[in-house]
Design an enzyme around this catalytic site. Structure first.
Site, short mmCIF file in Angstrom:
data_model
loop_
_atom_site.label_atom_id
_atom_site.label_comp_id
_atom_site.label_asym_id
_atom_site.label_seq_id
_atom_site.Cartn_x
_atom_site.Cartn_y
_atom_site.Cartn_z
N HIS A 203 0.84 -1.20 0.00
CA HIS A 203 0.00 0.00 0.00
C HIS A 203 0.87 1.25 0.00
CE1 HIS A 203 -3.39 2.62 0.80
NE2 HIS A 203 -2.63 3.24 1.67
N ASP B 9 -15.58 3.16 7.28
CA ASP B 9 -14.50 4.10 6.93
C ASP B 9 -14.95 5.06 5.85
OD1 ASP B 9 -11.69 5.10 6.70
OD2 ASP B 9 -11.93 4.24 4.71
N ARG C 269 -14.96 13.36 7.80
CA ARG C 269 -13.67 13.99 8.16
C ARG C 269 -13.26 15.01 7.10
NH1 ARG C 269 -9.83 9.20 8.26
NH2 ARG C 269 -8.25 10.79 8.56
N SER D 147 -7.97 4.32 9.33
CA SER D 147 -8.69 4.32 8.06
C SER D 147 -7.96 3.45 7.03
CB SER D 147 -8.81 5.77 7.57
OG SER D 147 -9.13 5.84 6.22
N LYS E 234 -8.91 -0.92 5.82
CA LYS E 234 -9.09 -1.39 4.44
C LYS E 234 -8.08 -2.48 4.10
CE LYS E 234 -9.03 2.93 3.08
NZ LYS E 234 -9.47 4.28 3.21
N1 URA Z 1 -6.06 7.59 3.07
C1 URA Z 1 -7.04 6.89 3.67
O1 URA Z 1 -7.48 5.86 3.18
N2 URA Z 1 -7.53 7.38 4.85
C2 URA Z 1 -7.08 8.48 5.44
O2 URA Z 1 -7.55 8.85 6.48
C3 URA Z 1 -6.06 9.20 4.78
C4 URA Z 1 -5.56 8.72 3.60
#
Ligand code: URA
Length: 432
Positions: free
Chosen positions: A82, A161, A168, A183, A187
């Site tokens: 990632h 999320d 947010r 967050s 994932k």
């Molecule tokens: N990328 C994400 O998936 N979440 C965040 O909070 C910031 C960047």
């Protein structure tokens, strides 16, 4: 359970219990907690922070809020990768075929980008015929047969999320380390791999602007991953200037292919080898990361990684002819040149400005649902440390005539020049 009490407890800096966090995430996802209460809680978190324990529970509550992938039917240690996102970051297209060629099963779900240029899923869509969405059964079969599949997120992964992030985004609460870490990791953990390599970008073109904050975020994500039983490794890498020379979807696919052919830019090539080396090590195909890197270098130079990429494209209905004929990729309506106004050396190329301008050329989305011009973007012809003479072409911008009008002057403004050759910045700032 009462949301008002939870807000007040966090506002006053107290630690929340597991049942409170799990209840809150569930109720918000289901729509029984209104946005204004969740927004108040997020702002309380922004100021009071979350403890390590609270962050882990929040991550897990978001992970289990929707579908989770079960990759246990695929033999071997599945390794995911990632990147926190940067300008010109096409490493997934290079790193995954290398790792898969080394025998590491790669079952990756990638997202679409909201930022400067598309996400990996958008880049893949520049490949003629390539299907980014395939049935789950076919996805699993493909990973079992050829060791790699690269698709868009399927089903409803981490809906909590998605909902919390949207809030947010409009309440000034994105920039909290625990919220970012939970967050991202919710994932990644829902995607089901056994090991994760993180590339935490750092600099003007990245979310984290300086090394200490990038290191701190990386450490928090590694901790969350390890607590969830995953093998983890994180790299803090430079994003002050764009990665490679190409920014934009079809342009980045072209550069990734050049890199798989062994003709890529040195920064992209060396970072890809480091990330692939870590994946090969975590995937149990090398004793150390160094040995993994050595294997990665060999798999690049003997053509195995390129052949794996070709297999991937074919398996997902793409036409691999573009690999040798890049003109089969989407072509832009217009091209404009950016010309240097002076002699000397390039002392800086501002990744943030290039990112914004590539989005304006049509390569990225301003808002979710915006369409992307897959052929649009910016090709840098010079980067930091390169010599220039007045009149040299230092960049080109591609896209629709009306979109790229006026961009060359602004792209020139992302460059700085000086009489002396500047020192080289380290690509990898730290490994965790
Ligand atoms: N990328 C994400 O998936 N979440 C965040 O909070 C910031 C960047």
């Amino acid at each position: 359970m009462n949301m008002q009490d939870i807000i007040v407890r966090k506002r006053d800096g107290r630690e929340l219990g597991e049942d409170e966090i799990r209840w809150m995430v569930r109720a918000f996802t289901e729509g029984t907690i209104p946005d204004y209460q969740m927004a108040a809680w997020l702002m309380a978190v922004y100021f009071q922070k979350l403890s390590e324990k609270e962050t882990f529970i929040l991550t897990d509550a978001m992970r289990t809020s929707g579908d989770t992938a079960d990759l246990s039917g695929i033999p071997g240690i599945k390794v995911d990768k990632h990147s926190t996102g940067g300008v010109g970051d096409k490493t997934t297209l290079v790193v995954l075929p290398i790792a898969a060629a080394a025998g590491v099963p790669c079952a990756k779900m990638s997202g679409r980008g909201l930022g400067f240029s598309g996400g990996t899923a958008d880049k893949l869509e520049a490949i003629p015929g390539y299907k980014t969405s395939i049935p789950e059964e076919r996805f699993f079969r493909q990973v079992r047969n050829i060791g790699i599949a690269l698709i868009t997120q399927t089903g409803q992964i981490t809906p909590a999320d998605k909902k919390i992030y949207a809030l947010r985004d409009v309440t000034g609460t994105v920039e909290n380390q625990s919220l970012i870490a939970s967050s991202i990791m919710s994932k990644k953990l829902a995607a089901g791999s056994d090991a994760i390599v993180l590339d935490v970008k750092c600099g003007r073109g990245a979310f984290m602007k300086d090394v200490p904050s990038a290191v701190s975020l990386a450490e928090e994500m590694v901790k969350i991953g390890k607590s969830a039983g995953k093998k983890m490794k994180a790299f803090i890498t430079d994003m002050d200037q764009p990665l490679g020379y190409m920014v934009g979807n079809a342009l980045e696919v072209r550069e990734a292919v050049d890199t798989l052919k062994g003709n890529g830019p040195s920064d992209l090539t060396s970072l890809s080898i480091s990330l692939a080396g870590a994946m090969i090590f975590l995937g149990g195909r090398a004793e150390t990361s160094e040995e993994g890197e050595k294997n990665a270098r060999e798999l690049l130079s003997d053509g195995s990684a390129l052949r794996k990429f070709q297999e991937l494209v074919l398996a997902q209905d793409g036409d691999p002819a573009f690999i040798d004929h890049p003109d089969l990729l989407p072509q832009p309506e217009a091209v404009r040149e950016v010309v240097s106004g002076q002699d000397g050396f390039v002392t800086d190329v501002d990744a943030y400005k290039i990112g914004v301008l590539s989005r304006e050329s049509g390569a990225g989305r301003e808002e979710k649902g915006d369409s992307i011009d897959l052929a649009a973007g910016i090709e840098l012809r010079r980067k930091k440390g390169d010599p220039v003479r007045k009149g040299d072409i230092i960049a080109k911008v591609y896209g629709k005539e009306e979109k790229i009008e006026g961009l060359p002057e602004r792209i020139a403004g992302a460059y700085s020049f000086g009489p002396e050759k500047p020192g080289k910045d380290a690509m990898i700032k730290k490994v965790i």
